[in-house]
Design an enzyme around this catalytic site. Structure first.
Site, PDB file in Angstrom:
ATOM      1  N   GLY A   1       0.878  -1.169   0.000  1.00  0.00           N
ATOM      2  CA  GLY A   1       0.000   0.000   0.000  1.00  0.00           C
ATOM      3  C   GLY A   1       0.908   1.209   0.000  1.00  0.00           C
ATOM      4  O   GLY A   1       1.888   1.246  -0.732  1.00  0.00           O
TER       5      GLY A   1
ATOM      6  N   CYS B   1       6.156  -5.431   0.398  1.00  0.00           N
ATOM      7  CA  CYS B   1       6.261  -4.119  -0.224  1.00  0.00           C
ATOM      8  C   CYS B   1       6.214  -2.990   0.818  1.00  0.00           C
ATOM      9  O   CYS B   1       7.181  -2.812   1.544  1.00  0.00           O
ATOM     10  CB  CYS B   1       5.202  -3.990  -1.311  1.00  0.00           C
ATOM     11  SG  CYS B   1       5.636  -2.768  -2.536  1.00  0.00           S
TER      12      CYS B   1
ATOM     13  N   ARG C   1      12.896   3.082  -1.113  1.00  0.00           N
ATOM     14  CA  ARG C   1      11.517   3.088  -1.644  1.00  0.00           C
ATOM     15  C   ARG C   1      11.513   3.365  -3.147  1.00  0.00           C
ATOM     16  O   ARG C   1      12.413   4.022  -3.656  1.00  0.00           O
ATOM     17  CB  ARG C   1      10.682   4.175  -0.953  1.00  0.00           C
ATOM     18  CG  ARG C   1      10.478   3.917   0.523  1.00  0.00           C
ATOM     19  CD  ARG C   1       9.703   5.062   1.162  1.00  0.00           C
ATOM     20  NE  ARG C   1       8.356   5.176   0.613  1.00  0.00           N
ATOM     21  CZ  ARG C   1       7.569   6.231   0.807  1.00  0.00           C
ATOM     22  NH1 ARG C   1       8.001   7.263   1.504  1.00  0.00           N
ATOM     23  NH2 ARG C   1       6.358   6.247   0.293  1.00  0.00           N
TER      24      ARG C   1
ATOM     25  N   ILE D   1       5.206  -3.592  -7.711  1.00  0.00           N
ATOM     26  CA  ILE D   1       4.452  -2.364  -7.980  1.00  0.00           C
ATOM     27  C   ILE D   1       5.092  -1.226  -7.179  1.00  0.00           C
ATOM     28  O   ILE D   1       5.048  -1.227  -5.953  1.00  0.00           O
ATOM     29  CB  ILE D   1       2.968  -2.512  -7.570  1.00  0.00           C
ATOM     30  CG1 ILE D   1       2.332  -3.712  -8.280  1.00  0.00           C
ATOM     31  CG2 ILE D   1       2.196  -1.225  -7.874  1.00  0.00           C
ATOM     32  CD1 ILE D   1       0.993  -4.141  -7.694  1.00  0.00           C
TER      33      ILE D   1
ATOM     34  N   HIS E   1       4.465  -8.617  -4.488  1.00  0.00           N
ATOM     35  CA  HIS E   1       3.122  -8.987  -4.019  1.00  0.00           C
ATOM     36  C   HIS E   1       2.729 -10.418  -4.416  1.00  0.00           C
ATOM     37  O   HIS E   1       2.080 -10.594  -5.450  1.00  0.00           O
ATOM     38  CB  HIS E   1       2.088  -8.051  -4.645  1.00  0.00           C
ATOM     39  CG  HIS E   1       2.175  -6.639  -4.177  1.00  0.00           C
ATOM     40  ND1 HIS E   1       1.385  -6.132  -3.176  1.00  0.00           N
ATOM     41  CD2 HIS E   1       2.966  -5.619  -4.581  1.00  0.00           C
ATOM     42  CE1 HIS E   1       1.676  -4.862  -2.981  1.00  0.00           C
ATOM     43  NE2 HIS E   1       2.629  -4.527  -3.821  1.00  0.00           N
TER      44      HIS E   1
ATOM     45  N   GLU F   1       0.452 -12.091  -3.061  1.00  0.00           N
ATOM     46  CA  GLU F   1      -1.009 -12.223  -2.854  1.00  0.00           C
ATOM     47  C   GLU F   1      -1.791 -11.838  -4.107  1.00  0.00           C
ATOM     48  O   GLU F   1      -2.986 -12.100  -4.190  1.00  0.00           O
ATOM     49  CB  GLU F   1      -1.444 -11.398  -1.625  1.00  0.00           C
ATOM     50  CG  GLU F   1      -1.608  -9.895  -1.832  1.00  0.00           C
ATOM     51  CD  GLU F   1      -0.289  -9.130  -1.941  1.00  0.00           C
ATOM     52  OE1 GLU F   1       0.788  -9.754  -1.926  1.00  0.00           O
ATOM     53  OE2 GLU F   1      -0.347  -7.888  -2.042  1.00  0.00           O
TER      54      GLU F   1
HETATM   55  N1  GLN Z   1       5.811   2.711  -3.025  1.00  0.00           N
HETATM   56  C1  GLN Z   1       5.073   2.318  -1.846  1.00  0.00           C
HETATM   57  C2  GLN Z   1       5.678   2.923  -0.592  1.00  0.00           C
HETATM   58  O1  GLN Z   1       6.741   3.469  -0.647  1.00  0.00           O
HETATM   59  C3  GLN Z   1       5.037   0.813  -1.716  1.00  0.00           C
HETATM   60  C4  GLN Z   1       4.304   0.223  -2.897  1.00  0.00           C
HETATM   61  C5  GLN Z   1       3.593  -1.055  -2.586  1.00  0.00           C
HETATM   62  O2  GLN Z   1       3.367  -1.414  -1.435  1.00  0.00           O
HETATM   63  N2  GLN Z   1       3.163  -1.713  -3.641  1.00  0.00           N
HETATM   64  O3  GLN Z   1       5.080   2.859   0.449  1.00  0.00           O
END
Ligand code: GLN
Length: 189
Positions: free
Chosen positions: A46, A78, A105, A134, A170, A172
């Site tokens: 997220g 993530c 990140r 992602i 991910h 999931e």
């Molecule tokens: N780019 C998001 C972050 O820095 C992480 C992306 C993800 O959880 N798919 O929090």
């Protein structure tokens, strides 16, 4: 086995379905008391800054650290991986800081905002693992206690330290349950 999925923001429903498919009893965690009787907690992907702020506001951050110290396992995907890191490059956002890793990140660059790869992870078995990235982070450096389980383009994307497991991607969002099964096996041992 009773497991929780942190359900503040992000892809928590998909984790719940995957864990249920693997035979776990699953609770969506939104308040500290719900952590009391869990064997393990999944922190979903997220937006890590949003999830971190909400963890602080809802009294979950300190409680997760306490429950980790008393035996609960944690799997972060993530944004969840970012929240488990001791150090986040160029950021002072709230975090659990339970793993001796430095995380960068959005680390795979603009061209590669989102991509998929098949990973060979000997620790999980012979089947290749489909990984969906992602806006993914990677582990830039890992301390001596950290076991590196897989890399993509030389960057660490799966790691483990004690009862903490992290993936930059991910699982999931695929139909591969290898990572969730590994996490559950890890909690049994
Ligand atoms: N780019 C998001 C972050 O820095 C992480 C992306 C993800 O959880 N798919 O929090």
């Amino acid at each position: 086995m009773k497991l929780g999925v942190l359900a503040l923001q992000g892809a928590f429903r998909e984790h719940r379905l995957m864990l249920e498919h693997c035979g776990a009893d699953v609770v969506e965690v939104r308040s500290p008391e719900q952590l009391d009787d869990l064997a393990g907690l999944v922190i979903p992907g997220g937006e890590s800054t949003t999830i971190g702020k909400m963890m602080v506001r809802w009294g979950l951050l300190g409680k997760i650290q306490v429950r980790y110290a008393s035996g609960m396992g944690i799997y972060g995907t993530c944004a969840g991986m970012i929240l488990l890191a001791k150090e986040i490059v160029d950021s002072d956002q709230p975090r659990l800081g339970l793993m001796d890793i430095v995380v960068k990140r959005n680390a795979f660059g603009r061209q590669r905002e989102s991509f998929e790869a098949d990973l060979q992870v000997p620790e999980f078995g012979p089947e290749p693992l489909r990984a969906v990235f992602i806006r993914a982070p990677y582990v830039q450096t890992a301390g001596p206690e950290v076991q590196v389980l897989a890399k993509v383009n030389g960057k660490i994307v799966i790691a483990r330290q004690g009862r903490c497991l992290v993936t930059a991607f991910h699982p999931e969002l695929t139909n591969s349950d290898q990572v969730h099964r590994y996490f559950m096996k890890m909690l049994k041992n």
